[in-house]
Design an enzyme around this catalytic site. Structure first.
Site, PDB file in Angstrom:
ATOM      1  N   ALA A  89       0.836  -1.197   0.000  1.00 10.32           N
ATOM      2  CA  ALA A  89       0.000   0.000   0.000  1.00 10.32           C
ATOM      3  C   ALA A  89       0.872   1.248   0.000  1.00 10.32           C
ATOM      4  O   ALA A  89       1.810   1.380   0.788  1.00 10.32           O
ATOM      5  CB  ALA A  89      -0.917  -0.001   1.225  1.00 10.32           C
ATOM      6  N   GLY A 137       9.141  -7.550  -1.171  1.00  9.80           N
ATOM      7  CA  GLY A 137       8.460  -6.301  -0.882  1.00  9.80           C
ATOM      8  C   GLY A 137       9.398  -5.222  -0.405  1.00  9.80           C
ATOM      9  O   GLY A 137      10.053  -4.538  -1.198  1.00  9.80           O
ATOM     10  N   ARG A 138       9.520  -5.085   0.915  1.00 10.94           N
ATOM     11  CA  ARG A 138      10.253  -3.954   1.488  1.00 10.94           C
ATOM     12  C   ARG A 138      11.722  -3.894   1.073  1.00 10.94           C
ATOM     13  O   ARG A 138      12.302  -2.801   0.982  1.00 10.94           O
ATOM     14  CB  ARG A 138      10.130  -3.984   3.015  1.00 10.94           C
ATOM     15  CG  ARG A 138       8.731  -3.618   3.517  1.00 10.94           C
ATOM     16  CD  ARG A 138       8.600  -3.828   5.008  1.00 10.94           C
ATOM     17  NE  ARG A 138       8.630  -5.244   5.354  1.00 10.94           N
ATOM     18  CZ  ARG A 138       8.964  -5.716   6.552  1.00 10.94           C
ATOM     19  NH1 ARG A 138       9.329  -4.882   7.514  1.00 10.94           N
ATOM     20  NH2 ARG A 138       8.941  -7.013   6.788  1.00 10.94           N
ATOM     21  N   GLY A 150       8.620 -12.994   2.390  1.00 16.50           N
ATOM     22  CA  GLY A 150       9.054 -12.659   3.740  1.00 16.50           C
ATOM     23  C   GLY A 150      10.546 -12.780   3.932  1.00 16.50           C
ATOM     24  O   GLY A 150      11.140 -13.854   3.724  1.00 16.50           O
ATOM     25  N   ASP A 151      11.199 -11.676   4.286  1.00 13.29           N
ATOM     26  CA  ASP A 151      12.618 -11.651   4.648  1.00 13.29           C
ATOM     27  C   ASP A 151      13.557 -12.007   3.502  1.00 13.29           C
ATOM     28  O   ASP A 151      14.683 -12.465   3.733  1.00 13.29           O
ATOM     29  CB  ASP A 151      12.909 -12.591   5.821  1.00 13.29           C
ATOM     30  CG  ASP A 151      12.200 -12.191   7.099  1.00 13.29           C
ATOM     31  OD1 ASP A 151      11.686 -11.065   7.158  1.00 13.29           O
ATOM     32  OD2 ASP A 151      12.141 -13.022   8.032  1.00 13.29           O
ATOM     33  N   GLN A 166      -4.553  -6.142  -7.051  1.00 16.49           N
ATOM     34  CA  GLN A 166      -5.026  -6.735  -5.798  1.00 16.49           C
ATOM     35  C   GLN A 166      -6.259  -6.003  -5.270  1.00 16.49           C
ATOM     36  O   GLN A 166      -6.295  -4.774  -5.242  1.00 16.49           O
ATOM     37  CB  GLN A 166      -3.939  -6.699  -4.724  1.00 16.49           C
ATOM     38  CG  GLN A 166      -4.344  -7.457  -3.464  1.00 16.49           C
ATOM     39  CD  GLN A 166      -3.295  -7.436  -2.383  1.00 16.49           C
ATOM     40  OE1 GLN A 166      -3.188  -6.473  -1.643  1.00 16.49           O
ATOM     41  NE2 GLN A 166      -2.519  -8.512  -2.286  1.00 16.49           N
ATOM     42  N   CYS A 182      -3.093  -8.744   4.606  1.00 17.85           N
ATOM     43  CA  CYS A 182      -2.780  -7.447   5.217  1.00 17.85           C
ATOM     44  C   CYS A 182      -3.044  -7.485   6.724  1.00 17.85           C
ATOM     45  O   CYS A 182      -4.140  -7.827   7.153  1.00 17.85           O
ATOM     46  CB  CYS A 182      -3.607  -6.347   4.567  1.00 17.85           C
ATOM     47  SG  CYS A 182      -3.285  -4.705   5.280  1.00 17.85           S
ATOM     48  N   HIS A 242       2.908 -14.985   2.903  1.00 20.00           N
ATOM     49  CA  HIS A 242       3.872 -14.273   3.745  1.00 20.00           C
ATOM     50  C   HIS A 242       4.079 -15.143   4.975  1.00 20.00           C
ATOM     51  O   HIS A 242       3.128 -15.466   5.677  1.00 20.00           O
ATOM     52  CB  HIS A 242       3.345 -12.889   4.151  1.00 20.00           C
ATOM     53  CG  HIS A 242       4.339 -12.093   4.926  1.00 20.00           C
ATOM     54  ND1 HIS A 242       4.810 -10.873   4.503  1.00 20.00           N
ATOM     55  CD2 HIS A 242       4.974 -12.333   6.105  1.00 20.00           C
ATOM     56  CE1 HIS A 242       5.683 -10.408   5.386  1.00 20.00           C
ATOM     57  NE2 HIS A 242       5.791 -11.281   6.367  1.00 20.00           N
TER      58      HIS A 242
END
EC number: 1.3.1.-
Length: 335
Positions: A18, A224-225, A201-202, A70, A100, A169
């Site tokens: 988001a 993602g991040r 994830g990670d 999404q 989420c 995730h």
């Protein structure tokens, strides 16, 4: 990696985030090596269809196929309507958000809150799959909390409903983004279903991507991040997976050029006011780890215009070039 009729160029996917995976970011990550990018979530509430934000999120001009959008919600009819709306506006894949952890989403029993209600999960998935003639995918977490991990059960429901790929995730909703991703749980899900599984994830480095794929048996990884301010991570992973060797870390000149191009796309996409503000977080991500970046970010966040922002970015990178600096990222960066 294949989703329905779409053969991806590789098994590296940009996670929906988001406020991050807008059209400029998706296009950039695909150019940098990602095989697919999932849009930030679009609310199923039909009252939002006329909003500027929703229209912008449904804008896929210039984006390389496949276009994955999404949607999030807890009402079967509204979620089906949202799916049709997005397909009519260019979506080629519909992804459903059941991962989420945000309170504002879970408080309306959407996102990962749905993992607590398996009958409703089934109803929602059937409604969306039946509403559109494009592939429908699903993103989940491993469960609501550590005492209620039901990813395997949800995966079996998804498969029976016609979901064509499942992203997991590796954390529960209660874990949010703390602790370590549960790759064993993802591996257990992969062993129980035949649909493609995407591990999330990670995943912060090429070595970690290779480990996760091998450990879980997943068909793809979702990042993602770790890609925030570092979109070249996808090409680094792709190169490492193909050759076993590392690409050199990007030179300051390339980082500057990528950021400048990204900023121009953001300004054009959002306009002067919103573009300036949205660009701030991206500038912070691109410049982290460089000498003087903390002081620079503090000053940059006070600049009121795109022109002043761009000038400050160019000046900052000129100083980096004088030092001959390169960027190096470590394992400490979150996925």
């Amino acid at each position: 990696m294949r989703i329905g009729p779409y053969q991806l160029k590789n098994n590296l996917i940009v996670a929906p985030m988001a406020g991050v995976t807008d059209r400029p970011f998706r296009i950039l990550c695909k150019k940098m090596g990602a095989g697919m990018a999932v849009s930030e979530m679009v609310a199923s509430n039909s009252l939002l269809y006329g909003s500027e934000k929703t229209r912008r999120r449904a804008n896929h001009e210039g984006e390389v196929d496949p276009i994955s959008v999404q949607i999030v919600g807890a009402d079967p009819k509204m979620l089906a309507q949202a799916a049709r709306f997005n397909v009519d506006n260019g979506a080629q894949i519909i992804d459903i958000n059941m991962g989420c952890p945000a309170k504002k989403i879970c408080n309306v029993m959407a996102g990962s809150a749905l993992l607590q209600n398996e009958p409703l999960v089934k109803t929602l998935l059937e409604a969306v799959v039946g509403a559109v003639d494009v592939p429908v995918t699903l993103k989940i977490r491993t469960g609501w909390d550590k005492a209620h991990r039901n990813a395997i059960s949800i995966a079996k429901i998804a498969e029976s409903c016609g979901i064509q790929a499942l992203a997991i995730h590796g954390r529960t909703r209660a874990c949010a983004y703390t602790g370590h991703a549960e790759y064993d749980t993802i591996a257990a899900v992969k062993a129980e279903v035949r649909i493609p599984i995407i591990a999330n994830g990670d995943i912060t480095t090429p070595e970690k991507a290779k480990f996760v794929l091998e450990h879980t048996g997943a068909d793809a990884v979702m990042i993602g991040r770790a890609a925030q301010g570092r979109p070249w991570l996808f090409r680094e992973i792709a190169h490492f997976m193909a050759t076993g060797e590392h690409l050199p870390s990007p030179a300051v000149t390339e980082i500057r050029d990528v950021l400048v191009a990204h900023l121009r796309d953001l300004y054009e996409f959002y306009g002067e006011y919103s573009g300036t503000r949205i660009a701030r977080k991206h500038i912070s991500w691109y410049t982290r780890g460089l000498p003087g970046s903390a002081h620079f970010r503090h000053l940059m966040n006070q600049l009121p215009s795109t022109e002043a922002q761009m000038a400050a970015v160019c000046e900052f990178f000129d100083l980096q070039l004088e030092r001959g600096e390169r960027l190096h990222y470590g394992e400490e960066l979150a996925a």
